[in-house]
Design a protein around this motif. Structure first.
Motif, PDB file in Angstrom:
ATOM      1  N   LYS A   1       0.815  -1.213   0.000  1.00  0.00           N
ATOM      2  CA  LYS A   1       0.000   0.000   0.000  1.00  0.00           C
ATOM      3  C   LYS A   1       0.850   1.265   0.000  1.00  0.00           C
ATOM      4  O   LYS A   1       0.452   2.296  -0.551  1.00  0.00           O
ATOM      5  N   LEU A   2       2.024   1.197   0.614  1.00  0.00           N
ATOM      6  CA  LEU A   2       2.873   2.381   0.739  1.00  0.00           C
ATOM      7  C   LEU A   2       3.935   2.463  -0.360  1.00  0.00           C
ATOM      8  O   LEU A   2       4.835   3.291  -0.287  1.00  0.00           O
ATOM      9  N   HIS A   3       3.800   1.613  -1.365  1.00  0.00           N
ATOM     10  CA  HIS A   3       4.736   1.671  -2.493  1.00  0.00           C
ATOM     11  C   HIS A   3       4.653   3.055  -3.145  1.00  0.00           C
ATOM     12  O   HIS A   3       3.574   3.562  -3.411  1.00  0.00           O
ATOM     13  N   GLY A   4       5.791   3.660  -3.375  1.00  0.00           N
ATOM     14  CA  GLY A   4       5.834   4.994  -3.975  1.00  0.00           C
ATOM     15  C   GLY A   4       6.072   6.105  -2.975  1.00  0.00           C
ATOM     16  O   GLY A   4       6.429   7.219  -3.360  1.00  0.00           O
ATOM     17  N   PHE A   5       5.880   5.826  -1.697  1.00  0.00           N
ATOM     18  CA  PHE A   5       6.167   6.806  -0.652  1.00  0.00           C
ATOM     19  C   PHE A   5       7.633   6.661  -0.211  1.00  0.00           C
ATOM     20  O   PHE A   5       8.154   5.543  -0.102  1.00  0.00           O
ATOM     21  N   GLU A   6       8.263   7.773   0.067  1.00  0.00           N
ATOM     22  CA  GLU A   6       9.650   7.767   0.539  1.00  0.00           C
ATOM     23  C   GLU A   6       9.674   7.593   2.055  1.00  0.00           C
ATOM     24  O   GLU A   6       9.986   8.505   2.817  1.00  0.00           O
ATOM     25  N   VAL A   7       9.313   6.390   2.491  1.00  0.00           N
ATOM     26  CA  VAL A   7       9.257   6.094   3.922  1.00  0.00           C
ATOM     27  C   VAL A   7      10.108   4.862   4.211  1.00  0.00           C
ATOM     28  O   VAL A   7      10.412   4.065   3.310  1.00  0.00           O
ATOM     29  N   ASP A   8      10.465   4.720   5.468  1.00  0.00           N
ATOM     30  CA  ASP A   8      11.128   3.502   5.938  1.00  0.00           C
ATOM     31  C   ASP A   8      10.132   2.755   6.816  1.00  0.00           C
ATOM     32  O   ASP A   8       9.522   3.338   7.722  1.00  0.00           O
ATOM     33  N   ILE A   9       9.964   1.461   6.557  1.00  0.00           N
ATOM     34  CA  ILE A   9       9.024   0.651   7.332  1.00  0.00           C
ATOM     35  C   ILE A   9       9.823  -0.270   8.235  1.00  0.00           C
ATOM     36  O   ILE A   9      10.648  -1.066   7.770  1.00  0.00           O
ATOM     37  N   ILE A  10       9.583  -0.145   9.547  1.00  0.00           N
ATOM     38  CA  ILE A  10      10.346  -0.895  10.558  1.00  0.00           C
ATOM     39  C   ILE A  10       9.387  -1.864  11.235  1.00  0.00           C
ATOM     40  O   ILE A  10       8.479  -1.453  11.977  1.00  0.00           O
ATOM     41  N   PHE A  11       9.561  -3.144  10.967  1.00  0.00           N
ATOM     42  CA  PHE A  11       8.678  -4.164  11.521  1.00  0.00           C
ATOM     43  C   PHE A  11       9.276  -4.704  12.808  1.00  0.00           C
ATOM     44  O   PHE A  11      10.415  -5.162  12.841  1.00  0.00           O
ATOM     45  N   GLN A  12       8.485  -4.644  13.887  1.00  0.00           N
ATOM     46  CA  GLN A  12       8.885  -5.216  15.155  1.00  0.00           C
ATOM     47  C   GLN A  12       7.890  -6.307  15.538  1.00  0.00           C
ATOM     48  O   GLN A  12       6.902  -6.539  14.842  1.00  0.00           O
ATOM     49  N   HIS A  13       8.137  -6.967  16.639  1.00  0.00           N
ATOM     50  CA  HIS A  13       7.299  -8.106  17.024  1.00  0.00           C
ATOM     51  C   HIS A  13       5.838  -7.704  17.208  1.00  0.00           C
ATOM     52  O   HIS A  13       4.930  -8.376  16.727  1.00  0.00           O
ATOM     53  N   ASP A  14       5.607  -6.623  17.915  1.00  0.00           N
ATOM     54  CA  ASP A  14       4.238  -6.238  18.254  1.00  0.00           C
ATOM     55  C   ASP A  14       3.793  -4.930  17.620  1.00  0.00           C
ATOM     56  O   ASP A  14       2.643  -4.513  17.786  1.00  0.00           O
TER      57      ASP A  14
END
Length: 420
Positions: free
Chosen positions: A33-46
């Motif tokens: 969904k966030l493809h094209g946005f200049e963001v960093d996605i940080i996945f954590q456990h919760d």
């Protein structure tokens, strides 16, 4: 300026050892969904943190609003653990978001146990620092209008006010596939949306009957599928368009009028089952709401599903019309459904439809109808169109009848498909 969007998962935290499957699915959807946005996605456990990098948080949230399985998300400011700095960030946030006298409280969670202060001590000290600078805030620890959340984690302190509700439910496609009987009305797209929200990946089937029904009725269904595709895994839905005119004309000519809708729907379920099996789909979704119209009495629902063995799920069974309209308005399908172009179930409604149809009577009527070859032909001539949420299509722009439009859309006979 906010630094992050913080996302909290929904009911998937209850899934025990299967949590990783749910998280992987939903994390993939967030990334898509966030493809094209200049963001960093940080996945954590919760949690999931989206580092904004100066992107608009509201635009990010608009995308998150289409993902099932998310409990809430918040616009967050981030800083090192320093009480004066935290208070400064909090005051900036409060002045941006609150413009009138408001009751509030502070809730602190101290996950970083290296911090010598307790959660309560942090709250008390921050309250004094903040209240000195913001006079419109009045403390109410029991029923506050706003809650300032402070989360002290190992990588710094996160500060946020609002928890924006997500869609909840489970990630779309985690629970298998279903075929939605999609008319141009209000109910069926809502049923499709609710099915996706419970974790089902959907395909849709529509019975078109031009010129007995207007070509615009097909466009309504394409537009409704386009809206539903925004909630789908991969943001696309396969739409099966069934040419129903020949069967429709046979029923109008030879079926007893009170049983017209009953027998018509029995034919539709037969076709839907065949299309579902052809596409390895084990479940059919219907937009029926018990007792809403004559064709949705308990007796009618039993009679119309009798010819098939496939499981039929009716998400709207106990919904009243006001509840259905509320959801339709939320998912932005209501205005499309309200366009005055009828489908084949509504264009020729009997004056006195049978309310409690007999299965035996329906079978007797069908024995006098030469429908088998027409039914097979309808299945054989059905067309499948992939509707994607980023590519809109207007069938009337082609200037053809629906049949001619199909030939234009599917002129590549080797693949028998074209993306719309």
């Amino acid at each position: 300026m906010y630094d992050y969007i913080m996302i909290k998962y929904g009911d998937l935290i209850l899934k025990g050892k299967n949590q990783h499957i749910f998280r992987r699915n939903i994390n993939n959807q967030i990334a898509h969904k966030l493809h094209g946005f200049e963001v960093d996605i940080i996945f954590q456990h919760d949690l999931v943190f989206i580092k904004l990098n100066e992107e608009s948080p509201d635009e990010i949230i608009d995308k998150l609003n289409y993902i099932s399985g998310l409990s809430s998300y918040s616009k967050v400011k981030h800083c090192d653990f320093d009480l004066d700095l935290i208070a400064q960030k909090a005051v900036e946030m409060i002045k941006e978001e609150i413009h009138k006298e408001t009751t509030f409280k502070i809730e602190t969670k101290r996950a970083d146990k290296r911090i010598p202060l307790t959660s309560l001590e942090i709250t008390n000290q921050l309250s004094k620092l903040i209240l000195r600078q913001v006079q419109i805030l009045k403390v109410d620890v029991h029923h506050p209008e706003k809650t300032l959340n402070i989360e002290v984690r190992n990588d710094g302190t996160y500060i946020y006010l609002d928890k924006i509700p997500g869609l909840g439910g489970f990630p779309t496609s985690i629970g298998g596939k279903a075929l939605v009987m999609l008319s141009g009305g209000i109910d069926s797209p809502v049923a499709g949306y609710l099915a996706m929200n419970t974790g089902l990946e959907i395909e849709c089937i529509h019975f078109e009957s031009t010129p007995l029904t207007p070509i615009e009725s097909v466009q309504k269904v394409i537009d409704l599928t386009y809206k539903l595709a925004k909630y789908a895994n991969g943001s696309k839905i396969n739409l099966h368009l069934v040419p129903f005119r020949d069967l429709h004309e046979l029923l109008l000519k030879d079926c007893e009028e009170p049983y017209l809708i009953t027998v018509m729907r029995r034919m539709m379920y037969r076709i839907a089952e065949k299309v579902a099996k052809k596409n390895h789909i084990p479940v059919i979704i219907s937009g029926d709401s018990i007792g809403q119209v004559a064709s949705q009495t308990i007796e009618s629902l039993i009679a119309v599903q009798e010819p098939i063995s496939t499981l039929i799920i009716r998400p709207l069974s106990t919904y009243d019309k006001a509840d259905i309209i509320k959801v339709a308005r939320k998912i932005k399908t209501l205005d499309i459904s309200n366009k005055a172009f009828s489908d084949c179930c509504t264009v020729y409604v009997p004056k006195n439809p049978v309310i409690k149809p007999s299965i035996q009577k329906a079978k007797m009527i069908e024995e006098n109808l030469d429908y088998e070859l027409l039914l097979k032909k309808a299945v054989k001539d059905s067309k499948s169109v992939m509707i994607k949420d980023r590519e809109k299509f207007n069938i009337t722009d082609l200037g053809f009848t629906v049949e001619e439009a199909f030939n234009e859309i599917f002129r590549d006979k080797e693949t028998n498909s074209k993306k719309i």
